[in-house]
Design an enzyme around this catalytic site. Structure first.
Site, PDB file in Angstrom:
ATOM      1  CG  ASN A 138      -6.589 -15.168 -10.020  1.00 27.80           C
ATOM      2  OD1 ASN A 138      -7.159 -15.000  -8.863  1.00 27.80           O
ATOM      3  ND2 ASN A 138      -5.245 -15.548 -10.056  1.00 27.80           N
ATOM      4  CB  CYS A 196      -5.047 -17.479  -4.934  1.00 27.55           C
ATOM      5  SG  CYS A 196      -4.605 -16.011  -6.037  1.00 27.55           S
ATOM      6  CG  HIS A 205      -7.312 -19.853  -7.744  1.00 30.12           C
ATOM      7  ND1 HIS A 205      -8.078 -18.748  -7.551  1.00 30.12           N
ATOM      8  CD2 HIS A 205      -6.073 -19.407  -7.814  1.00 30.12           C
ATOM      9  CE1 HIS A 205      -7.361 -17.677  -7.755  1.00 30.12           C
ATOM     10  NE2 HIS A 205      -6.230 -18.120  -7.920  1.00 30.12           N
TER      11      HIS A 205
END
Ligand code: COA
Length: 320
Positions: free
Chosen positions: A277, A111, A247
């Site tokens: 996500n 990520c 994020h």
């Protein structure tokens, strides 16, 4: 001389999967997911793949930047879910874009991948080794999920975001990146197992496994610390920053970061309720939505920050 974002783009698969849809295949509810994460729905790939999503996001970014693919010196794709082990995703995107000269490689930092790719492009540009770079985050996390594991699978979604960066007088002001492999086991997805003429195995697919609470603790501690480090480096304070593009993992993590930094939540745009996500794609997807909605004006100070498997984390400060 520094590095400036001159164009953004994104693409997400058409298929929307709501929390209620998930409640039909596992023991969960919209209420539980929304309360613990902020996520209401995500996009799930039904067969298009990481290259195709990356390509569509890239075309949007090129159009937004007003440049053509032949002007690119480099393509970097941040992904942990490439369609193939090789060729790399970036070369396959290059082939479709019709630029057959630029340098192409993929980068794996989960990520944090987009931020690592941005740092890498910035380093190449500062070193005079590239002028204009296409950076993509493209992920198909859904293929790495165990869809019977309700504590992990509900969090993720598929999609791609892209930015074009080029050398300019203003843009990136400071960057920080960190890794600590010691706690790597808190979020893992095993690779292709060894099987050859010496080693015979019944090959099984591996799925993402996560210790959610450990990841949560890691994120709420390291993200504010690294934003402070970033801003100290640039000799500015949190009050000087117009927007924090974090994020998009979990609304509770973002709320906690906002509280720890003592910055109002309004300065943390979010879209995780729509996409979940999307790993390396989450920051460029959000950047593109903010850009196209006219949220950023020239001169705005923007902090980008990501965290993920590795463990890896990082941040960048830029003037829009
Ligand atoms: N629906 C309903 N119940 C669920 C559930 C779901 N989707 N997932 C877990 N539960 C249950 C658990 O089984 C547990 O039940 P029990 O108390 O009977 O054992 C209970 O809910 C609490 O589980 P817990 O894991 O303690 O929840 P939590 O508050 O820590 O939330 C996460 C779980 C995953 C949402 C949270 O830890 C998180 O978001 N962590 C960060 C993960 C992340 O962002 N990862 C990506 C980083 S890049």
């Amino acid at each position: 001389m520094t590095t400036k974002i001159i164009g953004t783009g994104h693409y997400v698969p058409e298929r929307i999967v709501t929390n209620d849809d998930l409640a039909m295949i596992m023991d969960t509810s919209d209420e539980w997911i929304a309360e613990r994460t902020g996520i209401r729905q995500r996009r799930i790939d039904t067969g298009e793949g990481v290259v195709s999503m990356a390509l569509k996001a890239s075309k949007n970014a090129l159009e937004n930047a007003g440049i053509t693919a032949d002007m690119l010196d480099m393509i970097i794709v941040a992904t942990s879910t490439a369609d193939d082990l090789f060729p790399n995703t970036a070369s396959l995107v290059q082939r479709e874009l019709g630029n057959h000269q630029c340098v192409c490689f993929d980068l794996s930092a989960a990520c944090s991948g987009f931020l690592y790719a941005l740092n890498t492009a910035h380093a190449y540009i500062k070193a005079g080794m590239a002028k204009t770079v296409l950076i993509i985050g493209s992920e198909c996390l859904s293929k790495t999920m165990d869809w019977t594991d309700r504590s992990t699978s509900i969090l993720f979604g598929d999609g791609a975001g892209a930015v074009i960066v080029t050398e300019a007088e203003t843009g990136i002001e400071s960057v920080v990146a960190h890794s600590d492999g010691r706690k790597g086991e808190v979020i893992i997805c095993d690779g292709r197992p060894l099987e050859n003429f010496l080693v015979k195995k019944n090959v099984t697919y591996a799925y993402t496994q996560m210790d959610g609470q450990e990841v949560f603790r890691f994120a709420v501690k390291t993200v504010p610390e690294c934003i402070h480090e970033l801003l100290d480096q640039a000799k500015i304070g949190v009050e000087d920053v117009d927007y924090f593009i974090l994020h998009q993992a979990n609304e509770r993590i973002i709320r906690s970061v906002s509280k720890r930094l003592r910055v109002p939540l309004e300065r943390f745009p979010m879209n995780l309720h729509n996409y979940g996500n999307t790993s390396a794609a989450s920051i460029p997807i959000l950047l593109d939505e903010c850009n196209r909605n006219g949220l950023f004006v020239p001169g705005h100070k923007i902090v980008l920050s990501g965290f993920g498997a590795g463990l890896t984390w990082g941040a960048a400060l830029l003037t829009w």
